[in-house]
Design a protein around this motif. Sequence first.
Motif, short mmCIF file in Angstrom:
data_model
loop_
_atom_site.label_atom_id
_atom_site.label_comp_id
_atom_site.label_asym_id
_atom_site.label_seq_id
_atom_site.Cartn_x
_atom_site.Cartn_y
_atom_site.Cartn_z
N SER A 53 -1.02 -1.78 -0.05
CA SER A 53 -0.80 -1.14 1.25
C SER A 53 -2.03 -0.34 1.66
N HIS A 65 0.38 1.16 9.69
CA HIS A 65 0.79 1.12 8.30
C HIS A 65 0.90 -0.34 7.90
N GLY A 107 -9.48 4.68 7.19
CA GLY A 107 -8.44 4.16 6.33
C GLY A 107 -8.64 2.74 5.83
N SER A 162 2.55 3.27 14.74
CA SER A 162 3.19 4.52 15.13
C SER A 162 2.14 5.42 15.77
N ARG A 189 -3.15 2.46 5.15
CA ARG A 189 -2.80 3.05 6.42
C ARG A 189 -4.07 3.31 7.20
N ASN A 246 1.71 -2.99 4.89
CA ASN A 246 2.31 -3.22 3.58
C ASN A 246 2.27 -4.69 3.24
N PHE A 258 3.81 -4.79 8.83
CA PHE A 258 3.01 -3.73 9.45
C PHE A 258 3.89 -2.90 10.40
N THR A 259 3.54 -1.64 10.53
CA THR A 259 4.23 -0.75 11.46
C THR A 259 3.19 0.08 12.21
N TYR A 318 -1.47 5.14 14.39
CA TYR A 318 -1.54 4.66 13.02
C TYR A 318 -1.14 3.19 12.94
#
Length: 128
Positions: free
Chosen positions: A17, A82, A8, A71, A19, A84, A68-69, A80
């Motif tokens: 963005s 994520h 990714g 998960s 991921r 942004n 950022f996230t 993951y």
Amino acid sequence: QVQLVESGGGLVQAGGSLRLACTASVRSLSSYPGGWFRQALGKERELVAAINWRGDRKYYADSVKGRFTISRANAQKTVYLHMNRLKPEDTAVYYCAVDWDIRRSADPSQYGSEYDYWGQGTQVTVSS
């Protein structure tokens, strides 16, 4: 032996963005915390985000909070990240890692030295 494969990464403009995904070659990843770290050129490796086994406890570096996230999908043995609203200062090689100490499964470590398995790294470049 646990192998982690990241995907990714790439080149993106500021504000964009991406991921990242990290998939483990194990029978089950569900008991173990995971983390994402990054290392920019000439800088030390730093924690970006960490997540416990259930996904209900997460830590973030101050520099990425709100953007950022982290998960996880335990059935897919994948963690993951994520990302942004990316900034040029997010440019780095990003590494996923798994802590194989089940005693820390509920409260993920923020220290890289406590992670046992690492991916090969994926480059993220953010242009201004």
